[in-house]
Write a protein that holds these residues in place. Structure first.
Motif, mmCIF file in Angstrom:
data_model
loop_
_atom_site.group_PDB
_atom_site.id
_atom_site.type_symbol
_atom_site.label_atom_id
_atom_site.label_comp_id
_atom_site.label_asym_id
_atom_site.label_seq_id
_atom_site.Cartn_x
_atom_site.Cartn_y
_atom_site.Cartn_z
ATOM 1 N N VAL A 197 42.407 -27.283 17.839
ATOM 2 C CA VAL A 197 43.364 -26.330 18.412
ATOM 3 C C VAL A 197 43.109 -26.194 19.909
ATOM 4 O O VAL A 197 41.977 -25.970 20.341
ATOM 5 C CB VAL A 197 43.247 -24.953 17.728
ATOM 6 N N GLU A 198 44.174 -26.331 20.687
ATOM 7 C CA GLU A 198 44.086 -26.128 22.127
ATOM 8 C C GLU A 198 44.743 -24.801 22.494
ATOM 9 O O GLU A 198 45.864 -24.508 22.060
ATOM 10 C CB GLU A 198 44.782 -27.263 22.880
ATOM 11 N N MET A 199 44.026 -24.014 23.285
ATOM 12 C CA MET A 199 44.533 -22.727 23.766
ATOM 13 C C MET A 199 44.860 -22.842 25.247
ATOM 14 O O MET A 199 44.063 -23.390 26.023
ATOM 15 C CB MET A 199 43.472 -21.644 23.593
ATOM 16 N N GLN A 200 45.998 -22.298 25.659
ATOM 17 C CA GLN A 200 46.344 -22.244 27.075
ATOM 18 C C GLN A 200 46.671 -20.801 27.443
ATOM 19 O O GLN A 200 47.701 -20.266 27.021
ATOM 20 C CB GLN A 200 47.530 -23.156 27.388
ATOM 21 N N ASP A 201 45.755 -20.162 28.187
ATOM 22 C CA ASP A 201 45.944 -18.770 28.631
ATOM 23 C C ASP A 201 46.261 -17.842 27.466
ATOM 24 O O ASP A 201 47.239 -17.074 27.500
ATOM 25 C CB ASP A 201 47.060 -18.691 29.681
ATOM 26 N N VAL A 202 45.430 -17.914 26.451
ATOM 27 C CA VAL A 202 45.625 -17.119 25.228
ATOM 28 C C VAL A 202 44.718 -15.894 25.272
ATOM 29 O O VAL A 202 43.543 -15.991 25.635
ATOM 30 C CB VAL A 202 45.312 -17.977 23.987
ATOM 31 N N SER A 203 45.235 -14.741 24.899
ATOM 32 C CA SER A 203 44.406 -13.557 24.709
ATOM 33 C C SER A 203 43.833 -13.579 23.295
ATOM 34 O O SER A 203 44.513 -13.989 22.352
ATOM 35 C CB SER A 203 45.227 -12.292 24.912
ATOM 36 N N ASN A 204 42.586 -13.150 23.142
ATOM 37 C CA ASN A 204 41.943 -13.086 21.818
ATOM 38 C C ASN A 204 42.042 -14.418 21.067
ATOM 39 O O ASN A 204 42.616 -14.483 19.979
ATOM 40 C CB ASN A 204 42.577 -11.980 20.963
ATOM 41 N N PRO A 205 41.490 -15.495 21.601
ATOM 42 C CA PRO A 205 41.653 -16.810 20.976
ATOM 43 C C PRO A 205 41.138 -16.889 19.537
ATOM 44 O O PRO A 205 41.805 -17.437 18.666
ATOM 45 C CB PRO A 205 40.844 -17.738 21.883
ATOM 46 N N ILE A 206 39.935 -16.352 19.294
ATOM 47 C CA ILE A 206 39.367 -16.356 17.944
ATOM 48 C C ILE A 206 39.096 -14.905 17.570
ATOM 49 O O ILE A 206 38.287 -14.227 18.215
ATOM 50 C CB ILE A 206 38.081 -17.197 17.890
ATOM 51 N N LEU A 207 39.778 -14.418 16.545
ATOM 52 C CA LEU A 207 39.718 -12.987 16.244
ATOM 53 C C LEU A 207 39.728 -12.729 14.738
ATOM 54 O O LEU A 207 40.628 -13.171 14.028
ATOM 55 C CB LEU A 207 40.925 -12.276 16.886
ATOM 56 N N ILE A 208 38.703 -12.036 14.267
ATOM 57 C CA ILE A 208 38.733 -11.414 12.941
ATOM 58 C C ILE A 208 38.691 -9.912 13.173
ATOM 59 O O ILE A 208 37.760 -9.393 13.793
ATOM 60 C CB ILE A 208 37.555 -11.854 12.053
ATOM 61 N N ASP A 209 39.697 -9.204 12.695
ATOM 62 C CA ASP A 209 39.812 -7.762 12.925
ATOM 63 C C ASP A 209 39.964 -7.052 11.587
ATOM 64 O O ASP A 209 41.042 -7.036 11.002
ATOM 65 C CB ASP A 209 41.007 -7.480 13.829
ATOM 66 N N GLN A 210 38.858 -6.475 11.093
ATOM 67 C CA GLN A 210 38.921 -5.731 9.838
ATOM 68 C C GLN A 210 39.198 -4.252 10.059
ATOM 69 O O GLN A 210 39.131 -3.456 9.113
ATOM 70 C CB GLN A 210 37.629 -5.931 9.047
ATOM 71 N N PHE A 211 39.525 -3.910 11.294
ATOM 72 C CA PHE A 211 39.885 -2.534 11.616
ATOM 73 C C PHE A 211 41.314 -2.486 12.143
ATOM 74 O O PHE A 211 41.675 -1.616 12.930
ATOM 75 C CB PHE A 211 38.897 -1.971 12.650
ATOM 76 N N TYR A 212 42.118 -3.430 11.693
ATOM 77 C CA TYR A 212 43.509 -3.513 12.148
ATOM 78 C C TYR A 212 44.249 -2.238 11.764
ATOM 79 O O TYR A 212 44.085 -1.696 10.663
ATOM 80 C CB TYR A 212 44.191 -4.725 11.514
ATOM 81 N N CYS A 213 45.055 -1.752 12.690
ATOM 82 C CA CYS A 213 45.821 -0.527 12.431
ATOM 83 C C CYS A 213 47.138 -0.620 13.176
ATOM 84 O O CYS A 213 47.163 -0.660 14.406
ATOM 85 C CB CYS A 213 45.027 0.696 12.884
ATOM 86 N N ASP A 214 48.219 -0.681 12.436
ATOM 87 C CA ASP A 214 49.546 -0.782 13.028
ATOM 88 C C ASP A 214 50.381 0.440 12.659
ATOM 89 O O ASP A 214 51.604 0.409 12.731
ATOM 90 C CB ASP A 214 50.224 -2.080 12.544
ATOM 91 N N ASN A 215 49.700 1.503 12.230
ATOM 92 C CA ASN A 215 50.403 2.719 11.831
ATOM 93 C C ASN A 215 50.650 3.612 13.046
ATOM 94 O O ASN A 215 49.884 3.577 14.018
ATOM 95 C CB ASN A 215 49.584 3.489 10.789
ATOM 96 N N PRO A 216 51.711 4.416 12.988
ATOM 97 C CA PRO A 216 52.006 5.312 14.129
ATOM 98 C C PRO A 216 50.853 6.268 14.419
ATOM 99 O O PRO A 216 50.566 6.574 15.576
ATOM 100 C CB PRO A 216 53.248 6.076 13.661
ATOM 101 N N THR A 217 50.200 6.748 13.361
ATOM 102 C CA THR A 217 49.021 7.591 13.536
ATOM 103 C C THR A 217 47.780 6.731 13.318
ATOM 104 O O THR A 217 47.844 5.669 12.713
ATOM 105 C CB THR A 217 49.030 8.755 12.533
ATOM 106 N N SER A 218 46.659 7.172 13.794
ATOM 107 C CA SER A 218 45.440 6.381 13.673
ATOM 108 C C SER A 218 45.048 6.225 12.211
ATOM 109 O O SER A 218 45.320 7.088 11.372
ATOM 110 C CB SER A 218 44.297 7.044 14.452
ATOM 111 N N CYS A 219 44.398 5.107 11.895
ATOM 112 C CA CYS A 219 44.006 4.818 10.520
ATOM 113 C C CYS A 219 42.666 5.488 10.211
ATOM 114 O O CYS A 219 41.756 5.511 11.041
ATOM 115 C CB CYS A 219 43.891 3.309 10.313
ATOM 116 N N GLN A 220 42.566 5.997 8.999
ATOM 117 C CA GLN A 220 41.351 6.686 8.576
ATOM 118 C C GLN A 220 40.221 5.679 8.329
ATOM 119 O O GLN A 220 40.452 4.589 7.814
ATOM 120 C CB GLN A 220 41.632 7.454 7.280
ATOM 121 N N ASN A 221 39.010 6.051 8.715
ATOM 122 C CA ASN A 221 37.849 5.209 8.424
ATOM 123 C C ASN A 221 37.592 5.176 6.924
ATOM 124 O O ASN A 221 37.524 6.225 6.286
ATOM 125 C CB ASN A 221 36.608 5.724 9.155
ATOM 126 N N GLN A 222 37.464 3.960 6.372
ATOM 127 C CA GLN A 222 37.203 3.800 4.942
ATOM 128 C C GLN A 222 36.147 2.721 4.752
ATOM 129 O O GLN A 222 35.980 1.843 5.594
ATOM 130 C CB GLN A 222 38.491 3.419 4.199
#
Length: 277
Positions: free
Chosen positions: A149-174
């Motif tokens: 894989v070639e990246m050109q000006d990419v943000s966050n090239p390699i990312l594992i995010d187990q705290f992803y939150c796309d909710n309008p309010t913040s996600c609760q810690n679990q």
């Protein structure tokens, strides 16, 4: 509204299609088996919300090859109950990269296995190769290989995010989480906009395991780059830049050391062969 959906089908081939300016997701493959997609072009503005290029859900034995995707969301997104997904020669940009997930929202179960990406160019995307899960979910992501894989000006090239939150309010810690294991990044090169070129933000209670980096070289356009790890176990070999010394390693169970090229994940057998393409 989606432009094209393949649902509850098998033995489907799609080739030479262009999808432009879909209102929502461009192309969905849902609850299907043995779907082959080639030479599909997706074009949506980079600021258009929820316009995933190709979205795979509940499907098995899917091949994507020679596809060019520009969109305002993930170029390819792979979500729950999907396995044996093979991608070859994918061009992505603009967009949010190539993603597994999101998984585990609202304490749901997410399972994705046997995913191979071989040969891709990601250009000016907001993420590169991403696995994203919500806290509180269950299930697992395993046997994943990102290679050449070639990246050109990419943000966050390699990312594992187990705290992803796309909710309008913040996600609760679990404490529960989708388990992530047996992930390989091989021959990943190019430039990044992010200082943290490699980020493994894994669950404290369900750590990521068997993360392997092999020949990864990501250069920052404006100075230093670094790797960040939280609860991530694995190792690197070959050239690794930035250094991923933050990965910790207990043992190498699950790897085959008989190959002269170094450790190989069990996903090796899932790699795309020339005869398939």
């Amino acid at each position: 509204m989606q432009a094209l959906t393949i649902d509850s089908s098998s033995g489907v081939k799609v080739s030479g299609l262009t999808i432009q300016n879909s209102q929502q997701m461009n192309f969905i493959i849902a609850r299907s088996d043995s779907v082959r997609v080639s030479k599909v072009m997706v074009s949506s503005p980079g600021d258009s919300p929820n316009t995933d290029g190709i979205h795979i859900t509940g499907s098995t034995n899917v091949v994507l090859q020679d596809c060019k995707i520009g969109t305002g969301d993930d170029c390819v997104s792979i979500v729950n109950a999907s396995s044996n997904i093979k991608m070859k020669r994918i061009y992505c940009g603009p967009g949010h990269g190539i993603s597994i997930g999101s998984l585990g929202n609202n304490n749901s179960t997410g399972i994705v296995t046997k995913v191979v990406l071989d040969t891709a160019l990601l250009r000016e995307t907001t993420n590169g190769l991403r696995i994203k899960t919500y806290q509180g979910g269950s299930g697992y992501v395993q046997d994943v290989r990102f290679t050449n894989v070639e990246m050109q000006d990419v943000s966050n090239p390699i990312l594992i995010d187990q705290f992803y939150c796309d909710n309008p309010t913040s996600c609760q810690n679990q404490t529960s989480a989708v388990k992530i294991s047996q992930i390989m990044y091989r021959n990943i090169t190019g430039t990044t906009k992010s200082e943290k070129a490699i980020k493994f933000a894994c669950s404290d209670t369900v750590p990521c395991s068997h993360i392997v980096l092999n020949n990864v070289n990501l250069e920052g356009k404006d100075g230093q780059v670094e790797a960040y790890c939280n609860s991530a176990e694995g190792f690197g070999y070959g050239v690794i830049h930035p250094s991923a010394d933050c990965l910790y390693s207990h043992d190498d169970k699950g790897f085959d050391h008989s190959h002269t090229s170094g450790p190989v994940l069990v996903t090796e057998e899932a790699e795309i062969g020339h005869d398939e393409l």
